[in-house]
Design an enzyme around this catalytic site. Structure first.
Site, PDB file in Angstrom:
ATOM      1  N   GLY A   1     -11.230 -12.750 -14.060  1.00 12.85           N
ATOM      2  CA  GLY A   1     -10.243 -11.450 -13.338  1.00 12.85           C
ATOM      3  C   GLY A   1     -10.038 -10.661 -14.965  1.00 12.85           C
TER       4      GLY A   1
ATOM      5  CB  CYS B   1      -0.694  -0.120   1.054  1.00 14.87           C
ATOM      6  SG  CYS B   1      -1.960  -0.782   1.117  1.00 14.87           S
TER       7      CYS B   1
ATOM      8  CB  THR C   1     -17.218  10.573   2.768  1.00 12.78           C
ATOM      9  OG1 THR C   1     -18.357   8.942   2.331  1.00 12.78           O
ATOM     10  CG2 THR C   1     -18.403  10.980   2.565  1.00 12.78           C
TER      11      THR C   1
ATOM     12  CG  ASP D   1     -10.997  -1.176   0.917  1.00 13.05           C
ATOM     13  OD1 ASP D   1     -10.407  -0.901   2.354  1.00 13.05           O
ATOM     14  OD2 ASP D   1     -10.746  -1.174  -0.116  1.00 13.05           O
TER      15      ASP D   1
ATOM     16  CB  SER E   1      -3.931 -10.595 -16.958  1.00 11.74           C
ATOM     17  OG  SER E   1      -3.985 -11.505 -17.888  1.00 11.74           O
TER      18      SER E   1
ATOM     19  CG  ASP F   1     -16.676   5.226   4.029  1.00 13.11           C
ATOM     20  OD1 ASP F   1     -16.058   4.327   4.857  1.00 13.11           O
ATOM     21  OD2 ASP F   1     -17.768   5.845   4.677  1.00 13.11           O
ATOM     22  CG  ASP F   2     -12.632   1.444   4.409  1.00 12.98           C
ATOM     23  OD1 ASP F   2     -11.099   1.694   4.657  1.00 12.98           O
ATOM     24  OD2 ASP F   2     -12.732   1.963   5.845  1.00 12.98           O
TER      25      ASP F   2
END
Length: 337
Positions: free
Chosen positions: A135, A14, A44, A87, A137, A46-47
């Protein structure tokens, strides 16, 4: 020859986030929108975002990916997946599914390394009882991995970072210092507690979130790349309050305070330096707070714990440490004592 993943990373975990000050200024220039079903958007800080589907059901969306914070690919996958799921837990929701996000060079690193990263992510998904559906890539010389996660919650049970109340105790459910550990390892410093840091970063925040709800939590966020002060700063701005932090009460991964006390500051990550410069705009430190602890509360943490604002009389019902309180005062300000 096995290439250490962190040697390919410009900023670990992170700690590779864009600076909080820059992101906040950019987002403030975007329109908020007027969809009444958006219960939580991005204004805000937020997560996760929350979108109401029915009176009894809302979807919670988040995405998180980053560069390697450890060299072991399986652990990198586990850490990245745990971090992304955090999160959802911070919003009081239950994760249900995820998509992998991959940036990788098969030519430079080979299929087996990528397989191990994906296996690590899958191991955490299995522990969290969620499905990975697929996903996306891309080819990239600097590896990156993470998840886009969808969760569910009752619209009336969403926990945000904006509902703190004066007198709430602030409980932090994991120790800080992963940024310092990763930086120390990259720079060849002795004594970096890697095993302990990995254990912290791969612990799901699921049980802590359940404990926070049982304790009557008013506001909650998780502590990641912007550090304790950065994420608390977002909470007090959104809640219209101030905060006090007891520096000695903030838990650290074993051995991290010794790394942060290095007089040459060799374990201070670039993200941590940016965090401190940003936090000093709204934070005051009492003279007796040691430098190591000033750096600790700014540590660019990866997959950190929850920071929960709960009624003072129920704070001890939660795992973790009571590190401070919310108070009436200039909104968005923090005093570290």
């Amino acid at each position: 020859m096995v290439v250490p993943l962190t040697s390919l990373s410009h900023g670990a975990g992170c700690g590779c986030k864009l600076p909080a000050a820059a992101i906040g200024a950019l987002l403030a220039r975007l329109p908020a929108g007027d969809d009444p079903n958006v219960l939580v958007g991005f204004h805000t800080s937020d997560d996760a975002g929350v979108y109401k589907l029915r009176d009894d059901l809302a979807l919670v969306h988040t995405v998180d990916f980053f560069t390697p914070i450890v060299d072991d690919p399986f652990d990198f996958g586990r850490i990245a997946a745990t971090n992304a799921l955090s999160d959802i837990y911070a919003m009081g929701a239950t994760p249900v599914s995820a998509l992998n996000l991959v940036a990788f060079s098969l030519q430079d690193l080979g299929e087996e390394v990528l397989l191990e990263i994906l296996r690590g992510g899958e191991a955490i998904a299995a522990e969290a009882h969620i499905a990975i559906l697929g996903g996306h890539s891309i080819e990239d010389a600097e590896p990156k991995f993470g998840l886009a996660v969808t969760g569910v919650v009752h619209p009336d049970e969403v926990i945000t970072n904006s509902s703190g109340r004066p007198g709430d105790a602030l409980v932090l459910t994991k120790p800080l210092g992963a940024g310092a550990v990763s930086t120390a390892i990259k720079r060849g410093l002795a004594g970096a507690p890697l095993e302990q840091a990995v254990r912290v970063m791969t612990t799901l925040n699921r049980d802590a979130a359940e404990a926070a709800r049982a304790a009557g939590v008013h506001a909650m966020t998780d502590v990641t790349g912007f550090g304790l002060l950065g994420h608390l700063g977002e909470m007090v701005v959104a809640s219209g309050l101030a905060a006090e932090i007891d520096a000695e009460a903030v838990p650290a991964i074993d051995g991290v305070l010794e790394l942060l006390a290095d007089e040459d500051l060799r374990a201070i990550a670039g993200g941590t330096r940016r965090n401190r410069a940003h936090a000093e705009q709204f934070t005051t430190f009492a003279p007796q707070v040691p430098e190591a602890r000033r750096w600790l509360v700014c540590d660019a943490m990866t997959s950190g714990g929850l920071l929960a604002a709960v009624p003072a009389d129920s704070a001890l019902e939660m795992p973790g440490a009571v590190v401070g309180r919310l108070v009436d005062g200039p909104p968005g300000t923090i005093a570290v004592r």
